[in-house]
Design an enzyme around this catalytic site. Structure first.
Site, mmCIF file in Angstrom:
data_model
loop_
_atom_site.group_PDB
_atom_site.id
_atom_site.type_symbol
_atom_site.label_atom_id
_atom_site.label_comp_id
_atom_site.label_asym_id
_atom_site.label_seq_id
_atom_site.Cartn_x
_atom_site.Cartn_y
_atom_site.Cartn_z
ATOM 1 N N HIS A 1 -11.549 -4.437 9.061
ATOM 2 C CA HIS A 1 -11.028 -4.433 7.696
ATOM 3 C C HIS A 1 -9.664 -3.758 7.558
ATOM 4 O O HIS A 1 -8.957 -3.986 6.581
ATOM 5 C CB HIS A 1 -12.027 -3.733 6.761
ATOM 6 C CG HIS A 1 -13.258 -4.530 6.509
ATOM 7 N ND1 HIS A 1 -13.462 -5.265 5.361
ATOM 8 C CD2 HIS A 1 -14.363 -4.728 7.271
ATOM 9 C CE1 HIS A 1 -14.629 -5.877 5.421
ATOM 10 N NE2 HIS A 1 -15.208 -5.566 6.561
ATOM 11 N N ASP B 1 -1.790 -1.065 4.881
ATOM 12 C CA ASP B 1 -3.119 -1.396 4.374
ATOM 13 C C ASP B 1 -3.585 -2.687 5.009
ATOM 14 O O ASP B 1 -2.791 -3.630 5.183
ATOM 15 C CB ASP B 1 -3.095 -1.563 2.850
ATOM 16 C CG ASP B 1 -4.238 -0.841 2.164
ATOM 17 O OD1 ASP B 1 -5.267 -0.634 2.826
ATOM 18 O OD2 ASP B 1 -4.107 -0.487 0.985
#
Length: 461
Positions: free
Chosen positions: A154, A357
């Site tokens: 992720h 991110d």
């Protein structure tokens, strides 16, 4: 039909169903309908490492495993949060690797494997999530498990030169090759992982036999339609109505982030300060709301960032605030997803400016929450994985204070027609690539019945 088995570091709160937002919602989409099994850490510590609680809700059996305090210190706080997290977010200077932590990290993955072996069926499809559990497939293979196993990463995968700073790098790469499918967020992440594998291919072949592991980009998303509906309904919430009255004609700029050094909060506040310095016309007309639930505590990088952000927000308010206007409202607590959806819809600008991110679903939620007739504008970091999909946002370099300041100023003054065009473009992408499509894409590649459509190690974009 094969049963889906999901393994993640943490479970949703048992007894409360699957929580709204983030990984829980994404995985609920995969489990919806047919049901399955979800194994994870309960979040509790116990001196009885075999302690397990089982609960079934809506055809999903949740298996919650306790860990010992030593497990949490080495596996979670040690390797996961003090090695893999900073490395993958390009902060090699924060690495704190120790051999005992690595041994504990591997041992806890072994505990997950032992627990899972007892519950597996021969045709189960296993889907492992995130950096806490990279070695899990290898641990399962050692125990004779031949099921199809997929892994989804992720967070970002670092560039090869940075990855080489990871102690035991070959161990982590070899563990990746025990999976049948490895998914990452972006094409850049895929390239980085493949570069690392190619650079160590000979060594890795001596460690683990190749399985023809398939590697692809599967950008995670949100339940777009459901979130848009939630945001519309949230306008009737008493707290949202009260905020509308209190803010009056002021434009609101919102940021929602966990308290983490990867989110670029000090840099964001510098951008806001630059805006107030360069554009005195926005004084008393713009309010900045930064919602930052506390993250991991007791780890040096997190404690330091909490103090820095609070001090910077305080100085900014002291410098520019007036009796009836506070430029920045900085809140260290979590809010319900419904209230957040209402706040997104109320805000003229969504500020999503992480330094690095994996994806950042706040960016997608902000867009989905907007009123198409009068939408707000997303200001988005070029280093968020979502920037690869959301080119109609105002893309900024979060390290460039003036770039961020100028983007906010542009967003606040953007004509309605341009705002509508940008929002419509972003919503088309979100409507087509929603969370159910994400999980379906990955599961189609993991399910052996779908093999042959795409050659190994290619995967979707």
């Amino acid at each position: 039909m094969s049963r889906l088995v999901i393994v993640s570091n943490r479970l949703p709160a048992l007894g409360k169903g699957v929580a709204a937002g983030g990984l829980a919602v994404a995985l609920e989409a995969a489990l919806k309908g047919e049901g399955g099994l979800w194994l994870g850490w309960s979040g509790k510590t116990s001196e009885n490492p075999g302690a397990m609680q089982m609960q079934t809700e809506r055809q999903v059996t949740y298996a919650a495993m306790d860990l010992t305090p030593e497990d949490v210190a080495g596996y979670y706080e040690g390797i996961s949060n003090s090695v893999l997290w900073p490395l993958c977010h390009y902060r090699a200077d924060l690495l704190e690797f120790t051999r005992p932590d690595m041994e504990r990290y591997m041992a806890v993955n072994g505990k997950f494997a032992e627990a899972l072996v007892e519950m597996l069926r021969p045709d189960d499809l296993i889907w492992v999530h995130d950096y806490h559990l990279i070695p899990l497939a290898a641990a399962l293979r050692k125990r004779g498990v031949q099921n199809r196993i997929g892994y989804f990463h992720h967070i970002p995968w670092p560039a090869q030169d940075l990855f080489r700073a990871l102690p035991r790098a070959k161990c982590f790469l070899a563990a990746m090759l025990a999976y049948d499918v490895v998914g990452l967020q972006t094409r850049a992440d895929v390239r980085n992982l493949r570069d690392a594998l190619d650079s160590m291919r000979r060594d890795l072949e001596e460690i683990t036999p190749p399985r023809g592991t398939r590697i692809g980009a599967y950008p995670i998303s949100i339940d777009t339609a459901a979130f848009a509906t939630r945001a519309r309904r949230a306008q009737e919430l008493p707290r949202i109505r009260d905020l509308i009255q209190r803010f009056g004609p002021r434009n609101m700029v919102i940021g929602v982030d966990r308290l983490d050094y990867s989110k670029g909060l000090p840099e964001r506040l510098r951008g806001i300060e630059q805006l107030l310095e360069d554009h005195p016309e926005v004084h008393n007309k713009v309010s900045f709301l930064q919602i930052t639930p506390a993250s991991r505590s007791g780890i040096e990088g997190y404690d330091r960032i909490q103090q820095e952000v609070a001090e910077r927000a305080g100085r900014l308010n002291a410098k520019y605030g007036t009796l009836d206007w506070v430029p920045v409202r900085y809140i260290n607590r979590a809010f319900s997803h419904s209230l957040l959806a209402g706040l997104y819809r109320l805000s003229r600008v969504g500020l999503v400016t992480p330094l690095r991110d994996g994806m950042n679903l706040v960016a997608k939620e902000y867009v989905a929450a907007q009123d198409p007739a009068d939408p707000g504008v997303l200001v988005l970091s070029q280093f968020a994985g979502s920037a690869a999909e959301m080119g109609a946002a105002l893309i900024v370099n979060p390290h460039d204070v003036e770039d961020v300041s100028n983007a906010i100023a542009r967003a606040l003054t953007m004509p309605l027609e341009e705002r509508q065009e940008r929002h419509a473009s972003l919503m088309r992408r979100l409507s087509q690539h929603h969370v159910a499509a994400w999980s379906r894409s990955f599961m189609n590649d993991l399910d052996p019945r779908s093999l042959g459509a795409v050659s190994p190690a290619s995967g979707p974009d």
